[in-house]
Motif scaffolding. Sequence first.
Motif, PDB file in Angstrom:
ATOM      1  N   THR A   1       0.814  -1.224   0.000  1.00 55.60           N
ATOM      2  CA  THR A   1       0.000   0.000   0.000  1.00 55.60           C
ATOM      3  C   THR A   1       0.849   1.276   0.000  1.00 55.60           C
ATOM      4  N   GLY A   2       2.155   1.140   0.148  1.00 52.27           N
ATOM      5  CA  GLY A   2       3.028   2.320   0.096  1.00 52.27           C
ATOM      6  C   GLY A   2       3.298   2.959   1.439  1.00 52.27           C
TER       7      GLY A   2
ATOM      8  N   GLY B   1       6.254   6.624  -1.547  1.00 51.50           N
ATOM      9  CA  GLY B   1       4.938   7.012  -2.054  1.00 51.50           C
ATOM     10  C   GLY B   1       4.064   5.824  -2.365  1.00 51.50           C
TER      11      GLY B   1
ATOM     12  N   LEU C   1      -1.890   7.441  -7.643  1.00 52.21           N
ATOM     13  CA  LEU C   1      -3.274   7.760  -7.290  1.00 52.21           C
ATOM     14  C   LEU C   1      -4.250   6.935  -8.144  1.00 52.21           C
TER      15      LEU C   1
ATOM     16  N   ARG D   1      -4.371   3.529  -6.794  1.00 53.58           N
ATOM     17  CA  ARG D   1      -5.039   3.487  -5.486  1.00 53.58           C
ATOM     18  C   ARG D   1      -6.550   3.641  -5.607  1.00 53.58           C
ATOM     19  N   ARG D   2      -6.996   4.269  -6.690  1.00 52.42           N
ATOM     20  CA  ARG D   2      -8.454   4.355  -6.898  1.00 52.42           C
ATOM     21  C   ARG D   2      -9.042   2.994  -7.238  1.00 52.42           C
TER      22      ARG D   2
ATOM     23  N   TYR E   1      -7.794  -1.054   0.934  1.00 52.75           N
ATOM     24  CA  TYR E   1      -7.009  -1.737   1.962  1.00 52.75           C
ATOM     25  C   TYR E   1      -7.734  -1.664   3.302  1.00 52.75           C
TER      26      TYR E   1
ATOM     27  N   LEU F   1     -13.487  10.542  -1.577  1.00 53.15           N
ATOM     28  CA  LEU F   1     -12.070  10.325  -1.897  1.00 53.15           C
ATOM     29  C   LEU F   1     -11.916   9.448  -3.144  1.00 53.15           C
ATOM     30  N   TYR F   2     -12.864   8.530  -3.335  1.00 49.57           N
ATOM     31  CA  TYR F   2     -12.820   7.674  -4.528  1.00 49.57           C
ATOM     32  C   TYR F   2     -13.580   8.306  -5.694  1.00 49.57           C
TER      33      TYR F   2
ATOM     34  N   MET G   1     -10.184  16.961  -4.143  1.00 44.21           N
ATOM     35  CA  MET G   1      -9.734  16.134  -3.038  1.00 44.21           C
ATOM     36  C   MET G   1      -9.332  16.984  -1.824  1.00 44.21           C
TER      37      MET G   1
ATOM     38  N   THR H   1     -12.321  18.157   0.115  1.00 49.17           N
ATOM     39  CA  THR H   1     -12.901  17.063   0.911  1.00 49.17           C
ATOM     40  C   THR H   1     -12.096  16.863   2.190  1.00 49.17           C
TER      41      THR H   1
ATOM     42  N   THR I   1      -3.885   5.261   2.530  1.00 46.70           N
ATOM     43  CA  THR I   1      -4.148   4.084   1.711  1.00 46.70           C
ATOM     44  C   THR I   1      -5.461   4.236   0.935  1.00 46.70           C
ATOM     45  N   ARG I   2      -6.090   5.407   1.049  1.00 46.86           N
ATOM     46  CA  ARG I   2      -7.190   5.787   0.132  1.00 46.86           C
ATOM     47  C   ARG I   2      -6.519   6.553  -1.026  1.00 46.86           C
ATOM     48  N   PRO I   3      -7.286   6.952  -2.020  1.00 51.15           N
ATOM     49  CA  PRO I   3      -6.662   7.744  -3.105  1.00 51.15           C
ATOM     50  C   PRO I   3      -6.360   9.175  -2.646  1.00 51.15           C
ATOM     51  N   VAL I   4      -5.396   9.298  -1.764  1.00 50.32           N
ATOM     52  CA  VAL I   4      -5.023  10.607  -1.194  1.00 50.32           C
ATOM     53  C   VAL I   4      -3.508  10.740  -1.287  1.00 50.32           C
TER      54      VAL I   4
ATOM     55  N   ARG J   1       0.150  12.355  -0.295  1.00 50.45           N
ATOM     56  CA  ARG J   1       0.695  12.857   0.968  1.00 50.45           C
ATOM     57  C   ARG J   1       0.644  14.384   1.008  1.00 50.45           C
TER      58      ARG J   1
ATOM     59  N   ALA K   1       6.911  13.413   2.765  1.00 50.90           N
ATOM     60  CA  ALA K   1       6.831  12.661   1.502  1.00 50.90           C
ATOM     61  C   ALA K   1       7.692  11.410   1.542  1.00 50.90           C
TER      62      ALA K   1
END
Lengths: 365, 267
Positions: free
Chosen positions: A56-57, A77, A81, A84-85, A89, A112-113, B1, B4, B103-106, B108, B260
């Motif tokens: 997951t980074g 990182g 992105l 990750r979409r 996890y 977020l998605y 984003m 949000t 671990t969401r589409p976010v 850093r 980062a």
Amino acid sequence: MSSPAIEVRGLRKRFTGRKQTVDALKDVSFSVPSGSIYGFLGPNGAGKTTTLRILTGLLQPTAGDLRLLGETVTYPGGPTLATRRRLAYLPQDPVFPARLNAFEVMELVAELYRLPRRAAAERSQKLLADFELLKDAKRSVKSFSRGMKQRLGLAAVLLPEPDLLLLDEPVSALDPVGRYEVLTRLAALRGRATVFFSTHILADVERICDRVLIIHQGSKVAEGDMGELLARFTPPRYRVRTRPDQVELAAATLNQQQAEGKLPWLLSVELESGAASKETNQEAPALNGDSSVLLVTAQAGRRSEMEAELLRVLVNSGITVLEYSPVRPDLESVFLQLLPETERPGFAEESAEEERDVAANADAQ
Amino acid sequence: MLLTLMRNEWRQLWRSFQLPALALVLLFFALSDPLLTRYQNEIVQMFVADQKVEISLPTPTAAQALGQFFGDVSQLGLFVLILIGMGIVAAEKENGLTGWMLTRPVTRQAYLGAKVATLMLAVVALLIAGTAIAWAYTGSLLGPVPAGPLVWTLAGVIAYAVLIVAFLVLASTVARSPWSAGGLTILVLFANSLIYALAQQSTVGRFVPYRLIASIGQVLTAADSGNAGLAGLWDLTGPALVTSMLLAALLLVLAFASFARQEIPNG
């Protein structure tokens, strides 16, 4: 054929502390086919969570190449992105923004998605209902129990309908009914999404997984198709019940014939409830206990020979066989066989017993 | 984003009573300082009435009341700010929330940027609101205050608060716990005032950020000394204001760069 959902080559992770250095992962490689349900097994401290955090980074590998959903993962990182979409996890102990309620957590995940608002709201409602959280959905998640948090975490990972689910012990805090329901739900994703989940509950893996990876102390010890692993690591075994007064005779007969070279396939004969297990080419088994059931084990790959001869030998020797059935191989046997001897159940007790015997002998002398 | 994440951050700060606490502190000083300044002579006379002593005190001024307000804000208000900001990243890294978010589409950058922007915007908005209340109330009790010096003082206090937020973000990003981030920030603030005390007579002193706080009284009374023009005000705290903003920017760059590359062990 589509590319694997996860490809890991030569993964290493070293944690360097002030006092000690720990190699959490040592050259681990595996590949998870797209659309499969993949079990990631290992005892506590084996490196399962570390592997997931690298995927997951959150953590950076010391060495190794990783590809997720066809994309090479770079560090620091981790996955981009866009990747990750497509993945979700669930950590072992999910944490959410404490001041939000369950509805708001789902809403945050949806935003977020970048899920369409109305569809996401409807799906959130359904998922919360499925996971029996609807009546508590307006309570702050801070007040949720561990099981409720795990259910909310599962609802949140399913919300974006990801292509890849990375789940760390996803049912560890659930009751048996909850576990059954969640596993059934995960199994239903087969073919539509890839599920990679870590656990140390072997029955869960056996129930739904297509393939299994077993790691121990940071090293891969086995990987493969469930059936193939069971066949490879569990020798054929039969359960034989005799009259109680004949159990010793039955064991002696089998050992005798094996010693004479008539049963080359025979690996061991043991009492089902007894701890004693002796190789047949040593002395006759010490049959302690009152069981009348023998477990007869053949060498790997020699099932047909055993099936052809075992019953005949016993009957011809005048033994009354009351029950004769194959023992279903299970993952637990594979798992225990792959663990070093020192970590198998009973080893500590046996060692302590031996030490006590040595000490007692020394005292006597 | 980013929006949000900022909305989520705002909800966390508000519902955890962190921002309301800062707002209440500012409101308390905005109302109490002008009132206490207006009646300070009467209060003192009341205490010494039995002793038949005659004390002659100067007539309280609006500048004095606002100076008291900014002085209190720059001490207790900033202390509350440290309590709020010290866990901004460290607490979430510790409890696993940072791991969950990342671990969401976010990205850093977005995660940290939302935190910085929300806290800074909230602090700036509250300082402006608090000052407006203090200014209006002081005006009703003690007469009008020249706008130029007031706005310049507020700009200085905001710059100082922004610097503290920037340092808190860096400290909270690199520290292992919120308390070590808070402790580090207090140490740096103490060092800042010490450096100013040692260097205030020299040219260097003009650039030390603490001058923004130390010169509040001078700025507010600039009209009395004929320095209420931009040049005069700039001369008083301009270099320190620029230094503060540059330092804040540098600290934020360091915080982003460090974050980062960090590993997030919990999550």
